[in-house]
Design a protein around this motif. Structure first.
Motif, PDB file in Angstrom:
ATOM      1  N   LYS A  39      -0.234   2.848 -19.770  1.00  0.00           N
ATOM      2  CA  LYS A  39       1.092   2.232 -19.785  1.00  0.00           C
ATOM      3  C   LYS A  39       1.011   0.800 -19.259  1.00  0.00           C
ATOM      4  CE  LYS A  39       5.771   2.778 -17.934  1.00  0.00           C
ATOM      5  NZ  LYS A  39       6.678   3.639 -17.138  1.00  0.00           N
ATOM      6  N   GLY A  40       1.555  -0.131 -20.033  1.00  0.00           N
ATOM      7  CA  GLY A  40       1.574  -1.539 -19.635  1.00  0.00           C
ATOM      8  C   GLY A  40       0.428  -2.362 -20.184  1.00  0.00           C
ATOM      9  N   GLU A  41      -0.620  -1.705 -20.692  1.00  0.00           N
ATOM     10  CA  GLU A  41      -1.751  -2.450 -21.231  1.00  0.00           C
ATOM     11  C   GLU A  41      -1.421  -3.043 -22.594  1.00  0.00           C
ATOM     12  OE1 GLU A  41      -5.995  -1.023 -19.700  1.00  0.00           O
ATOM     13  OE2 GLU A  41      -5.034   0.480 -20.960  1.00  0.00           O
ATOM     14  N   LYS A  62       5.521  -1.060 -27.779  1.00  0.00           N
ATOM     15  CA  LYS A  62       6.543  -2.038 -28.139  1.00  0.00           C
ATOM     16  C   LYS A  62       5.898  -3.207 -28.855  1.00  0.00           C
ATOM     17  CE  LYS A  62       6.597  -4.688 -23.801  1.00  0.00           C
ATOM     18  NZ  LYS A  62       7.427  -5.218 -22.699  1.00  0.00           N
ATOM     19  N   LEU A  63       6.604  -3.725 -29.828  1.00  0.00           N
ATOM     20  CA  LEU A  63       6.210  -4.909 -30.585  1.00  0.00           C
ATOM     21  C   LEU A  63       7.078  -6.056 -30.085  1.00  0.00           C
ATOM     22  CD1 LEU A  63       4.615  -5.817 -33.272  1.00  0.00           C
ATOM     23  CD2 LEU A  63       6.813  -5.493 -34.403  1.00  0.00           C
ATOM     24  N   VAL A  75      10.868  -6.698 -30.375  1.00  0.00           N
ATOM     25  CA  VAL A  75      11.221  -6.569 -31.783  1.00  0.00           C
ATOM     26  C   VAL A  75      11.426  -5.109 -32.170  1.00  0.00           C
ATOM     27  CG1 VAL A  75      10.466  -7.029 -34.153  1.00  0.00           C
ATOM     28  CG2 VAL A  75       9.945  -8.666 -32.325  1.00  0.00           C
ATOM     29  N   SER A  76      10.569  -4.234 -31.648  1.00  0.00           N
ATOM     30  CA  SER A  76      10.663  -2.820 -32.009  1.00  0.00           C
ATOM     31  C   SER A  76       9.946  -1.981 -30.972  1.00  0.00           C
ATOM     32  CB  SER A  76      10.057  -2.574 -33.393  1.00  0.00           C
ATOM     33  OG  SER A  76      10.160  -1.219 -33.765  1.00  0.00           O
ATOM     34  N   ILE A  77      10.379  -0.741 -30.836  1.00  0.00           N
ATOM     35  CA  ILE A  77       9.682   0.260 -30.029  1.00  0.00           C
ATOM     36  C   ILE A  77       9.276   1.369 -30.984  1.00  0.00           C
ATOM     37  CG2 ILE A  77       9.877   1.934 -28.159  1.00  0.00           C
ATOM     38  CD1 ILE A  77      11.887  -0.006 -26.842  1.00  0.00           C
ATOM     39  N   THR A  78       8.002   1.702 -30.990  1.00  0.00           N
ATOM     40  CA  THR A  78       7.424   2.489 -32.071  1.00  0.00           C
ATOM     41  C   THR A  78       6.822   3.792 -31.585  1.00  0.00           C
ATOM     42  OG1 THR A  78       6.895   0.449 -33.248  1.00  0.00           O
ATOM     43  CG2 THR A  78       5.747   2.423 -33.943  1.00  0.00           C
ATOM     44  N   SER A 100       2.097  -3.747 -26.920  1.00  0.00           N
ATOM     45  CA  SER A 100       1.617  -3.179 -25.663  1.00  0.00           C
ATOM     46  C   SER A 100       2.096  -1.749 -25.521  1.00  0.00           C
ATOM     47  CB  SER A 100       2.083  -4.011 -24.462  1.00  0.00           C
ATOM     48  OG  SER A 100       3.490  -3.972 -24.338  1.00  0.00           O
ATOM     49  N   ALA A 101       1.413  -0.982 -24.687  1.00  0.00           N
ATOM     50  CA  ALA A 101       1.727   0.435 -24.500  1.00  0.00           C
ATOM     51  C   ALA A 101       2.916   0.585 -23.551  1.00  0.00           C
ATOM     52  CB  ALA A 101       0.516   1.170 -23.960  1.00  0.00           C
TER      53      ALA A 101
END
Length: 228
Positions: A39-41, A62-63, A75-78, A100-101
């Motif tokens: 998470k966070g990388e 997340k983009l 922009v987006s959460i995938t 990023s994660a």
């Protein structure tokens, strides 16, 4: 740490790689690796050279891109098996967005040159792959337009329903991003997002326990999202 994938039983094979025969699947495995991100990388930065075709096997990402002032613009959460990280792979040499994660995630990375070879020799695979990439683009565009048509209350209701219905499939979930990231995502200020969540809590629409959100009155939330 990177590790080799076992493609034979991969769920993703049924999504796109079902167009490949066993020999191509094995060849693909030889050009593919799993990359584990905490998470966070950061999975890749905007401006990095595109070397791999990537898809999310598990987790949440997340983009985003950087604004001229240095702020992140989400922009987006995938969720898994979507292709939003591949928006630029067939048109540019470098990524136009960072990824990023948001949660611990596993990304499968296939050498882009190999993917291009497959698309040239296998029309069904090419069509299936481009269809999936296009759907990822359409999702971002449609979601952005939907959000822009709503007022503040409608936008916050929309994002809560998105996490509940599309990401976690439950009415009780840990909000995977900060209030600021929610605000960036829906185009509102952090203060307005915090105030609106507090209003929802006071009105009995949701319960909030730290990062945990419980949707209590989903019917009312759906109405707010629809007419907001």
């Amino acid at each position: 740490m990177d590790r080799r994938c076992i493609c034979e039983n991969c769920e993703f094979r049924e999504v796109v790689f079902s167009y490949l025969n066993d020999a191509d699947i094995q060849n693909l495995c030889d050009h593919k690796e799993e990359q584990v991100f905490r998470k966070g990388e950061v999975i890749h930065h905007e401006g990095d050279k595109i070397v791999f075709f990537k898809y999310l096997k598990s987790g949440l990402v997340k983009l985003y891109r950087k604004t001229p002032s240095g702020e992140e613009q989400v922009v987006s959460i995938t969720k898994p098996f979507e292709f939003v990280s591949n928006i630029s792979v067939f048109s540019d040499e470098k990524y136009n967005y960072s990824v990023s994660a948001v949660e611990d995630s596993v990304v499968c990375a296939v050498k882009l040159d190999f993917i291009k070879e497959l698309t040239l020799k296998n029309g069904s695979f090419a069509m299936g792959l481009l269809s999936r990439v296009a759907k990822g683009h359409e999702k971002i565009i449609n979601q952005t337009l939907d959000i822009r048509q709503k007022n503040l209350v409608g936008r916050v209701a929309f994002i809560l329903l998105y996490f509940a219905n599309e990401i976690y499939n439950t009415r009780v979930f840990d909000l995977p991003v900060s209030r600021k990231e929610v605000a960036d995502y829906i185009g509102m200020s952090t203060a307005n997002v915090i105030r609106t969540l507090s209003d929802f809590k006071r009105e009995g629409i949701i319960r909030v326990f730290g990062k945990t959100i419980e949707i209590v009155d989903i019917t009312r939330l759906e109405t707010m999202s629809r007419i907001g």
